[in-house]
Structure formats: C-alpha cells, structure tokens
Write an enzyme that holds these catalytic residues in place. Structure first.
Site: not given
Ligand SMILES: *[C@@H]1O[C@H](CO)[C@@H](O)[C@H](O)[C@H]1NC(C)=O
Length: 354
Positions: A32, A329, A332
């Site tokens: 991710s 978040d 990240h």
C-alpha cells in the site's frame, strides 16, 4: 532553517542543459505504500478510492493512493523527468499507451487471508508470496502488451532501461507477524525476517530473469512510530514502540546485505538499497524543522487508528491542513512527507540512475 528540495533544482538545471534522463520508465511493485490504485480493482477491504483520500491530488481526486495526494513513487517519476504520476496497471481508465514511461503493479490488498485451517507455512506462502508473484504475472503480461504496442526492439529498450522500485514489508510485520494469533510464537522474529528476506531475494531474482537491471529495494520505515502503533502504546505515553523500530532496523540490515550479495551474484544488475528509515525518524522526532505540527497522530479522522473505510468524508475530526501532519491516516504519510522522503531517496540512493 527550513527543509529545501534541492534535487529538483538540480534536475531542472540538467533539463535546461539538455541532458536526458537515463531512465526510460519507472516500474513499481509492492504494497500500500506505493499502490497508485490497483487495490480499487481487486476484492479487498483495504481501499482508499473515496474522499477524503486524494483531496490534495490533481483534481482533488481519490485514486486509491493511501494519502491526501501523491505518493513517493510519483515524486520520483517526476524527478526523473518522467510523468508526475505513475498510473496503476489495473485501472481501466488507462491502457498500454499510458504505461510506456511508468506503471504500477503494487497492491494494497496483499491478499490477507483469514482461514484458520491452513498450516502456518501455507498461510505465510499465500499471504506474502502469491500477491507478489501475481504482480510479476501482471508484469509479464505487460511486457507482451508493450512489445505489441511499441515493437519488440523499442519495448525491450524501455524495459531494460527502466528503473524498478520494490517496496514491501511493513504490512508483513505489523499485520501478519504481530497481529495474526500464533504467528509470533511459532516463529522467532529472526526467522520471520529471514523468511521475508528470502521472498525479497526471490522477487528481485525473478525480475532480473525477466530482464530488469536497474532495481531499488526499499527498506522499512520506523514501524513503531506509525500513529496506529503509538496509539496502542498508551502505557508509555504513546511513544514509538522501540521493539518494532528495532525489528525494522534489523530487517533493513538484512536487506542491505542482500543487495550487496545480489550485486555480486547477478551479472549486470544494478541494485540499490533505498532506506527511508532515518529520514522518517528525523521527521517524526523533529516535525517542526520540516514544517509539521503533528507527528504522533494522523490527519484523517481522530488520527489515532483510522485508515481505509474508517477514514471517510463524514468524519468530522479530519484535519483541515494535511501539510501540518506527518501522517495522513494511521498507517500512511501525507503527501508532504512523501515528497521529502522521495527527495531524500533520490539524493541518497536513486541519484546514481539520474
Ligand atoms: C488508449 O486510450 C486512448 C484514449 O482513451 C485511445 O485513443 C487509444 O486508442 C487507446 N490505445 C490503445 C493502444 O488501446
């Protein structure tokens, strides 16, 4: 003194002097941290193709990038004189003509499996290996498409002069090793590190056999300082979790050793180790120096634990200026952090390919 982006100035100078970038394309694999939207198109609950993700991206558009804007690979592509964003291979709005100077196969899905019936080894294999090999399968398919589109000779030139960026690992440790019950008691951290380093070695070797020559393997960030982890460390005043940071550092040493070894073993490979650990730790420990206000909690929602679907546009707590936050978040970084990390990486490792 504030932080300044020097490599871009240098690059503009090179461009003014008419010196061509030596890298034809940027091709991305991983999780991710570098997914530019493939996760939207596979079945996974780990998605970010909705607001407020992407609110500072071009056109304020959520793309599936786990950030408010661009991710490090986008900045790297731009710094190499290529496109300012790297398109996701599975995104139907793109076709092969968009993938001639960059393409991303990374996926935030990383195939997390919940079946308790599988043996541990099978679980490890399915969780960590298949998604990466799946990325390689897509890459092979892409090679063929590019050859059809550009002709064999030009396509092969692009593929052999491309820079391949690989970024894996954080999810494997934090979600698979530490959270899946039983895993951390069946495997020592050391064994698990060796297991993951083996996956990295096989992956690099596989890419090399398919023709890749310029490759960067990215190290782990200070995982214990991700807001999600700090939130669980309440007893210690939400400090970074030392243990996770130590694991990241040990693993990075292993990757560094692996990079040296593969450079000796594989003829004509040019493999570099890109380590974001130090710069991220500096930012987290000295946020004000880099122009940030907050490093312990993230911008989105309460900033304590939300990511993916829990970070949505109806949450009233989301911050108004993400540039004040190191993290977007709970897992990240913000676009601003991503830009700084990309600059640092170019200065310290990828610059050899400029
Ligand atoms: C790619 O998409 C563009 C615009 O949608 C279209 O004009 C072009 O023909 C497509 N190219 C290929 C090779 O499919």
């Amino acid at each position: 003194m504030a932080y300044k982006a020097i490599p871009l100035l240098l690059l503009h100078l090179l461009q003014i002097l008419g010196i061509q970038a030596k890298v034809s394309s940027i091709i991305v694999f991983g999780d991710s941290s570098v997914d530019s939207g493939n996760n939207n198109h596979i079945s996974t609950i780990l998605k970010s193709n909705f607001e407020p993700y992407g609110r500072d991206f071009f056109g304020s558009k959520p793309t599936g990038r786990f950030s408010n804007g661009r991710i490090p690979t986008d900045f790297i592509s731009e710094a190499f004189g290529l496109q300012p964003i790297i398109p996701a291979y599975l995104d139907p709005v793109y076709n092969i003509s968009d993938f001639t100077s960059g393409v991303c196969f990374a996926s935030a899905g990383t195939g997390r499996l919940t079946s308790r019936d599988l043996t541990l080894i099978t679980q490890l294999y399915l969780q960590s290996v298949i998604p990466l090999w799946k990325e390689l399968e897509y890459y092979k398919e892409y090679q063929k498409q590019l050859q059809d589109f550009l002709g064999d000779e030009e396509a092969n030139n692009v593929l052999s002069e491309a820079l391949y960026l690989i970024s894996i690992g954080t999810n494997d440790f934090l979600e698979n090793y530490y959270i899946v019950p039983g895993r951390s008691s069946d495997y020592t951290v050391e064994e698990y590190q060796n297991f993951l380093a083996g996956i990295a070695r096989d992956f690099v070797t596989g890419l090399y056999q398919l023709g890749a020559r310029k490759i960067s393997l990215t190290g782990l960030p200070p995982m214990g300082c991700l807001p999600l982890e700090r939130t669980t460390n309440l007893i210690f005043g939400s400090d970074c979790i030392e243990e996770y940071n130590n694991v990241a550092q040990d693993f990075n040493e292993k990757l560094k050793g692996l990079v040296e070894k593969l450079n000796k073993e594989l003829a004509l490979i040019h493999l570099v180790f890109s380590n974001p650990y130090d710069i991220l730790l500096q930012i987290i420990q000295n946020p004000h120096f880099f122009g940030f206000d907050k490093a312990a909690i993230a911008c989105c929602a309460t900033g304590l634990f939300e990511m993916g679907y829990m970070c949505d546009k109806f949450n009233p707590f989301t911050c108004t200026d993400a540039n004040k936050y190191v993290f977007w978040d709970s897992f990240h970084p913000t676009e601003k952090t991503n830009g700084i990390v990309a600059d640092y990486t170019i200065k310290n490792s990828l610059g050899v390919f400029l």
